[in-house]
Design a protein around this motif. Sequence first.
Motif, PDB file in Angstrom:
ATOM      1  N   GLU A 144       0.797  -1.200   0.076  1.00 11.67           N
ATOM      2  CA  GLU A 144       0.051   0.005   0.131  1.00 11.67           C
ATOM      3  C   GLU A 144       0.816   1.150   0.094  1.00 11.67           C
ATOM      4  OE1 GLU A 144      -3.563  -2.273   2.467  1.00 11.67           O
ATOM      5  OE2 GLU A 144      -2.194  -0.881   3.436  1.00 11.67           O
ATOM      6  N   GLU A 145       1.902   1.221   0.646  1.00  7.06           N
ATOM      7  CA  GLU A 145       2.744   2.353   0.706  1.00  7.06           C
ATOM      8  C   GLU A 145       3.541   2.402  -0.578  1.00  7.06           C
ATOM      9  OE1 GLU A 145       5.297   2.209   4.016  1.00  7.06           O
ATOM     10  OE2 GLU A 145       3.613   2.449   5.441  1.00  7.06           O
ATOM     11  N   ILE A 146       4.005   1.478  -1.251  1.00  2.00           N
ATOM     12  CA  ILE A 146       4.530   1.750  -2.474  1.00  2.00           C
ATOM     13  C   ILE A 146       3.393   2.109  -3.760  1.00  2.00           C
ATOM     14  CG2 ILE A 146       5.319   0.428  -4.592  1.00  2.00           C
ATOM     15  CD1 ILE A 146       6.648  -1.680  -2.727  1.00  2.00           C
ATOM     16  N   MET A 147       2.357   1.677  -3.633  1.00  2.00           N
ATOM     17  CA  MET A 147       1.199   1.863  -4.605  1.00  2.00           C
ATOM     18  C   MET A 147       0.749   3.243  -4.430  1.00  2.00           C
ATOM     19  SD  MET A 147      -0.573  -1.345  -5.787  1.00  2.00           S
ATOM     20  CE  MET A 147      -1.118  -1.956  -4.170  1.00  2.00           C
ATOM     21  N   GLY A 148       0.576   3.686  -2.854  1.00  2.00           N
ATOM     22  CA  GLY A 148      -0.032   4.876  -2.552  1.00  2.00           C
ATOM     23  C   GLY A 148      -1.687   4.601  -2.447  1.00  2.00           C
ATOM     24  N   VAL A 149      -2.044   3.937  -1.469  1.00  2.00           N
ATOM     25  CA  VAL A 149      -3.402   3.479  -1.376  1.00  2.00           C
ATOM     26  C   VAL A 149      -4.046   4.430  -0.524  1.00  2.00           C
ATOM     27  CG1 VAL A 149      -4.870   1.656  -0.478  1.00  2.00           C
ATOM     28  CG2 VAL A 149      -2.850   1.039  -1.838  1.00  2.00           C
ATOM     29  N   SER A 150      -5.312   4.823  -0.984  1.00  2.00           N
ATOM     30  CA  SER A 150      -5.959   5.626  -0.069  1.00  2.00           C
ATOM     31  C   SER A 150      -7.506   4.757   0.265  1.00  2.00           C
ATOM     32  CB  SER A 150      -6.819   6.854  -1.078  1.00  2.00           C
ATOM     33  OG  SER A 150      -7.366   6.357  -2.135  1.00  2.00           O
ATOM     34  N   GLY A 151      -7.537   4.892   1.567  1.00  2.00           N
ATOM     35  CA  GLY A 151      -8.894   3.899   2.128  1.00  2.00           C
ATOM     36  C   GLY A 151      -9.259   4.787   3.282  1.00  2.00           C
ATOM     37  N   ALA A 152     -10.628   4.235   3.597  1.00  2.00           N
ATOM     38  CA  ALA A 152     -11.270   4.359   4.969  1.00  2.00           C
ATOM     39  C   ALA A 152     -10.763   3.389   6.042  1.00  2.00           C
ATOM     40  CB  ALA A 152     -12.664   4.750   4.711  1.00  2.00           C
ATOM     41  N   PRO A 153     -10.907   3.663   7.114  1.00  2.00           N
ATOM     42  CA  PRO A 153     -10.776   2.595   8.224  1.00  2.00           C
ATOM     43  C   PRO A 153     -11.672   1.453   8.403  1.00  2.00           C
ATOM     44  CG  PRO A 153     -11.493   4.644   9.340  1.00  2.00           C
ATOM     45  CD  PRO A 153     -11.444   4.857   7.745  1.00  2.00           C
ATOM     46  N   ASN A 154     -12.728   1.365   7.855  1.00  2.00           N
ATOM     47  CA  ASN A 154     -14.018   0.629   8.165  1.00  2.00           C
ATOM     48  C   ASN A 154     -13.899  -0.466   6.969  1.00  2.00           C
ATOM     49  OD1 ASN A 154     -14.602   2.584   6.368  1.00  2.00           O
ATOM     50  ND2 ASN A 154     -16.770   2.718   7.281  1.00  2.00           N
ATOM     51  N   ALA A 193      -5.747   2.075  -5.059  1.00  2.00           N
ATOM     52  CA  ALA A 193      -4.293   2.729  -5.379  1.00  2.00           C
ATOM     53  C   ALA A 193      -4.443   3.898  -6.232  1.00  2.00           C
ATOM     54  CB  ALA A 193      -3.503   1.449  -5.875  1.00  2.00           C
ATOM     55  N   ARG A 194      -5.123   4.973  -5.512  1.00  2.00           N
ATOM     56  CA  ARG A 194      -5.228   6.096  -6.203  1.00  2.00           C
ATOM     57  C   ARG A 194      -5.138   7.440  -5.158  1.00  2.00           C
ATOM     58  NH1 ARG A 194     -10.155   4.896  -7.407  1.00  2.00           N
ATOM     59  NH2 ARG A 194      -9.633   4.078  -9.496  1.00  2.00           N
ATOM     60  N   ASN A 195      -4.373   8.309  -5.744  1.00  2.00           N
ATOM     61  CA  ASN A 195      -3.840   9.318  -4.943  1.00  2.00           C
ATOM     62  C   ASN A 195      -5.271  10.350  -4.578  1.00  2.00           C
ATOM     63  OD1 ASN A 195      -1.261   8.639  -4.979  1.00  2.00           O
ATOM     64  ND2 ASN A 195      -0.510  10.313  -6.315  1.00  2.00           N
ATOM     65  N   SER A 196      -5.388  10.600  -3.382  1.00  2.00           N
ATOM     66  CA  SER A 196      -6.340  11.831  -2.873  1.00  2.00           C
ATOM     67  C   SER A 196      -5.580  12.928  -2.680  1.00  2.00           C
ATOM     68  CB  SER A 196      -7.103  11.155  -1.525  1.00  2.00           C
ATOM     69  OG  SER A 196      -5.992  11.054  -0.448  1.00  2.00           O
ATOM     70  N   ARG A 197      -4.169  12.812  -2.703  1.00  2.00           N
ATOM     71  CA  ARG A 197      -3.396  14.095  -2.621  1.00  2.00           C
ATOM     72  C   ARG A 197      -1.994  13.667  -3.319  1.00  2.00           C
ATOM     73  NH1 ARG A 197       0.706  12.447   0.683  1.00  2.00           N
ATOM     74  NH2 ARG A 197       0.202  11.010   2.355  1.00  2.00           N
ATOM     75  N   PRO A 198      -1.354  14.764  -3.581  1.00  2.00           N
ATOM     76  CA  PRO A 198       0.297  14.425  -4.142  1.00  2.00           C
ATOM     77  C   PRO A 198       0.794  13.274  -3.534  1.00  2.00           C
ATOM     78  CG  PRO A 198      -0.428  16.715  -4.348  1.00  2.00           C
ATOM     79  CD  PRO A 198      -1.587  16.225  -3.437  1.00  2.00           C
ATOM     80  N   TYR A 199       1.295  12.123  -4.044  1.00  2.00           N
ATOM     81  CA  TYR A 199       1.989  11.311  -3.451  1.00  2.00           C
ATOM     82  C   TYR A 199       3.166  10.775  -4.569  1.00  2.00           C
ATOM     83  CZ  TYR A 199       2.538   7.055  -0.855  1.00  2.00           C
ATOM     84  OH  TYR A 199       3.122   5.968   0.094  1.00  2.00           O
ATOM     85  N   ASP A 200       4.371  10.438  -4.022  1.00  2.00           N
ATOM     86  CA  ASP A 200       5.380   9.939  -4.912  1.00  2.00           C
ATOM     87  C   ASP A 200       5.369  10.640  -6.153  1.00  2.00           C
ATOM     88  OD1 ASP A 200       7.304   7.918  -4.991  1.00  2.00           O
ATOM     89  OD2 ASP A 200       5.929   6.512  -5.880  1.00  2.00           O
ATOM     90  N   GLY A 201       5.282  12.073  -6.141  1.00  2.00           N
ATOM     91  CA  GLY A 201       5.513  12.627  -7.469  1.00  2.00           C
ATOM     92  C   GLY A 201       4.572  12.582  -8.490  1.00  2.00           C
ATOM     93  N   ARG A 202       3.287  11.846  -8.121  1.00  2.00           N
ATOM     94  CA  ARG A 202       2.003  11.992  -8.843  1.00  2.00           C
ATOM     95  C   ARG A 202       0.872  12.777  -8.233  1.00  2.00           C
ATOM     96  NH1 ARG A 202      -0.072   7.247  -8.563  1.00  2.00           N
ATOM     97  NH2 ARG A 202       1.084   6.509  -6.532  1.00  2.00           N
ATOM     98  N   PRO A 203       0.236  13.349  -9.029  1.00  2.00           N
ATOM     99  CA  PRO A 203      -0.901  14.102  -8.656  1.00  2.00           C
ATOM    100  C   PRO A 203      -2.114  13.470  -8.089  1.00  2.00           C
ATOM    101  CG  PRO A 203      -1.262  13.867 -10.917  1.00  2.00           C
ATOM    102  CD  PRO A 203       0.096  13.318 -10.646  1.00  2.00           C
TER     103      PRO A 203
END
Length: 542
Positions: A144-154, A193-203
């Motif tokens: 998840e840290e490599i791909m930049g995963v966004s998610g909710a806790p539930n 695996a979709r950015n909700s903020r800029p992450y790893d050089g991607r928008p």
Amino acid sequence: MADALSADFVVVGSGIIGSLVARKLALAGASVIILEAGPRVTRGELVARFRNSPRRSDWMSPYPPAAWAPHPVYQPEPNNYLMQAGPYPYAAEYIRQVGGTTWHWAAHAWRNLPNDFRVKSLYDVGVDWPMTYEDLEPFYQEAEEIMGVSGAPNTGSPRKRPFPMEPVAEPYAMRRLRERLASDYQVVSNTTARNSRPYDGRPACCGNNSCQPICPIDAQYHGGLAAEAAEGAGARLLPNANVYKLEHEEKGRIAAALYYDPDKASHRVAGKTFIVAANGIESPRLLLVSASDKFPKGLANSSDMVGRNLMDHPSTSLTFDADEDVWLGRGPQSPSSINTMRDGAFRSQHSPYRLDFTNISRVDGATKSLIAAGIYGSELEKRLRFSAAREMNVKNVLEVLPDPEHRITLSSEKDAMGIPKPEAHYAIADYTRRGHERSQQDFRRIAELMGGTNLRFSKDGDFANNQHICGTLSMGSDPKTSVCDQWGRAHDHENLFLASTGVLPTSATCNSTENGLAVALRAVAHMLGQHNTSTAAGEAKT
């Protein structure tokens, strides 16, 4: 045959799993060669192909197969690359190019539930995994840290550390679903695996609503980025290198990978350790076509399990018209779901499932349907506006249990390179059909809560394919009933590893990519240990 290349590790397949395994090996100081059957294509080229395609709803249209690396095509006509033996068609779609199929995925990055690893023990169905959720948890986090995963806790899966990012902004239509269904269902943001903020050089995601077939700005992670990361770490990637055989030594160690270039000239790549990281169709095909006098049933196949236990996540769906304007089409295409039926005692009787809501713009599909019905002029405009504003869709994502009779074999037909085509033997079992039947209650209640009219259920018995290919290289502790161990090491070959969603022994209810990637990342330390032991033994002999 051209002069041979060599490396510590030879990886067959440059998809998201193969590339990120190669990256991790290269970062550890090993020499790595990645062999990819298809060509290298840039994001700009793919966006242009999508923009210019006459078949905008055909998500494979930007990905035509190369003649030397064919993959299945079904529109406008089937190319009959993946042969069908029935009794139910398995119309799998995948891409053979640098980066693989996740160029056009929905980017779902769900973890399995802890109970998914013990379905045989808990529910007396399927098989237990040779590892636990706790074993895999750190590697889910790594993926998840490599791909930049966004998610909710539930999500239902326990976490020791938070997601790298909060979820992408909730589309208006999904908000209305969450609000209006709250009396009966908890609608949650999908883990992606979709950015909700800029992450790893991607928008951050800007809501283009073309996640499939291509994110035009790389807010969504994909295998092309993984391949770039592998090369950045020092791996060497050879595109247009269609591996047609793995060569072995007398005692069974793999010695080389043989590949064809586009002109069908043969090349040999030697290595100390080999990793087959193609998908759950191309990987077993390679092992089967590598049969020899010593291994007449194919490599890694003393158990006769290579290609068996083919699984996916078939879906049925409901389309209806809500009683208010919701305007699907802004934001990710698959942003929200209901997860209450992913686990429970009922799993002993019928398939569990997720319920997934689409946010795909209705304009293209509605326009085609109306024109096909002979609707034109002002009536077309009126009805198109209504459908675009109010049409909604929900589908189930059903578990399939492993069955040895559902399998990939070699066809008697050959592709343009003279390699036998893969052939699918597939069916929808009663266990899965009963899950489908149970989900119809949810479909009707969801429509009722949304004031739904004009309910259109998918045709009875018609299951859509989700392209989550798994199970054909199943891992397990018993060499008689599995292909590889928990590390992906083939039971029959000490220096052959399998890194693919094909190693997953059960399918559970969520997309297979993150599960396959986490399993593979966990195995890298074992691969390096095997490699270091072998190297030390060789040095001692000299």
